[in-house]
Design a protein around this motif. Sequence first.
Motif, PDB file in Angstrom:
ATOM      1  N   THR A 179      -1.262  -1.616 -10.228  1.00 15.58           N
ATOM      2  CA  THR A 179       0.260  -0.931 -10.231  1.00 15.58           C
ATOM      3  C   THR A 179       0.416  -0.494 -11.708  1.00 15.58           C
ATOM      4  N   GLY A 180       0.070  -0.980 -12.697  1.00 18.06           N
ATOM      5  CA  GLY A 180       0.299  -0.644 -14.092  1.00 18.06           C
ATOM      6  C   GLY A 180       1.584  -1.823 -14.521  1.00 18.06           C
ATOM      7  N   THR A 181       2.703  -1.701 -13.887  1.00 16.53           N
ATOM      8  CA  THR A 181       3.859  -2.834 -14.440  1.00 16.53           C
ATOM      9  C   THR A 181       4.495  -2.945 -12.930  1.00 16.53           C
ATOM     10  N   MET A 238       6.218   5.124  -8.910  1.00 20.00           N
ATOM     11  CA  MET A 238       6.793   4.175  -8.015  1.00 20.00           C
ATOM     12  C   MET A 238       7.213   2.945  -8.501  1.00 20.00           C
ATOM     13  N   LYS A 239       8.269   2.483  -7.794  1.00 26.77           N
ATOM     14  CA  LYS A 239       8.792   0.850  -8.349  1.00 26.77           C
ATOM     15  C   LYS A 239       8.099   0.263  -7.484  1.00 26.77           C
ATOM     16  N   GLU A 240       7.376  -0.998  -8.100  1.00 20.77           N
ATOM     17  CA  GLU A 240       6.582  -2.155  -7.489  1.00 20.77           C
ATOM     18  C   GLU A 240       7.573  -3.357  -7.635  1.00 20.77           C
ATOM     19  N   ILE A 241       7.778  -3.838  -6.370  1.00 16.76           N
ATOM     20  CA  ILE A 241       8.607  -5.240  -6.219  1.00 16.76           C
ATOM     21  C   ILE A 241       7.896  -6.287  -5.517  1.00 16.76           C
ATOM     22  N   ILE A 242       7.804  -7.365  -5.919  1.00 15.74           N
ATOM     23  CA  ILE A 242       7.182  -8.450  -5.409  1.00 15.74           C
ATOM     24  C   ILE A 242       8.501  -9.161  -4.767  1.00 15.74           C
ATOM     25  N   VAL A 243       8.071  -9.513  -3.427  1.00 16.62           N
ATOM     26  CA  VAL A 243       9.059 -10.495  -2.676  1.00 16.62           C
ATOM     27  C   VAL A 243       8.155 -11.523  -2.168  1.00 16.62           C
ATOM     28  N   THR A 244       8.555 -12.873  -2.567  1.00 16.37           N
ATOM     29  CA  THR A 244       7.947 -14.130  -2.059  1.00 16.37           C
ATOM     30  C   THR A 244       8.740 -14.664  -0.853  1.00 16.37           C
ATOM     31  N   GLY A 245       7.913 -15.359  -0.244  1.00 10.89           N
ATOM     32  CA  GLY A 245       8.591 -15.944   1.167  1.00 10.89           C
ATOM     33  C   GLY A 245       9.136 -14.772   2.002  1.00 10.89           C
TER      34      GLY A 245
END
Length: 246
Positions: free
Chosen positions: A74-76, A1-8
């Motif tokens: 998450t790993g990366t 699974m691809k982990e994405i950070i979204v700020t704001g």
Amino acid sequence: MKEIIVTGACGGFGKAIVKRLLFEGYDVWAVARDIEQLDQCFAGIDCNGLHKYACNLSEESELITMVKTIVSQTGTISGLVHCAGLNRFIPLHLIKQKQMEEMFKIHVYAAITLCSLLSKKGNASAGCSVVLFSSVAAHEGSGGNAVYASAKAAVEGFVRSSAQDFVDRKIRINALVPGDVDSGMFHKFMARLTPEQIEERKKKYPLGFGSSENIADLVEFLISEKSSWITGQCYVIDGGHLVMRS
């Protein structure tokens, strides 16, 4: 699974981006200053891929802890969308250093710190994509907007240089340069204008004002593998505004 950070994540851009990435099957870490605000913002979304994280982006120590926490779970990290921001219209003769620091901490320092953390071994996956936010304010004169425009110009300079630092790690970085988009910050700005001024502003946008969904469309493209051959670019998305002014 691809982990994405979204700020704001609770802003107009952020909420639309989080929803779009969840729809596309990503795991999304929605980041805002307050966990209660995040709970309210995403109350209607029942999705295992949504993770909420409270972080003061102005504090380096909290940014470091956030990345460590996410990586440990998450790993990366596969992507970062840093769209947190603020804007205050300040006449040049009233600008104070504290106001400059406040603006630059969110738009510039947080962006650079997060990218520095992603560049460290083990934090980002190969093919990781970073999306930052500039503004057309960095390309046109506007009274009372000098600090905000300067911060956004700094973001664009950072994108072009950091792309070269990232390339050996197979990490891409790009930026969006939005014009007037129907969002919370936009509404606050428009509330300061008269009906006549609003109509004049509309005339400068031949395709009309944008929507947060327009922004989310381009962000999703840049996060995805569809843009795997693109890095170091700043994409103007403004309904023809800057072209018409040139």
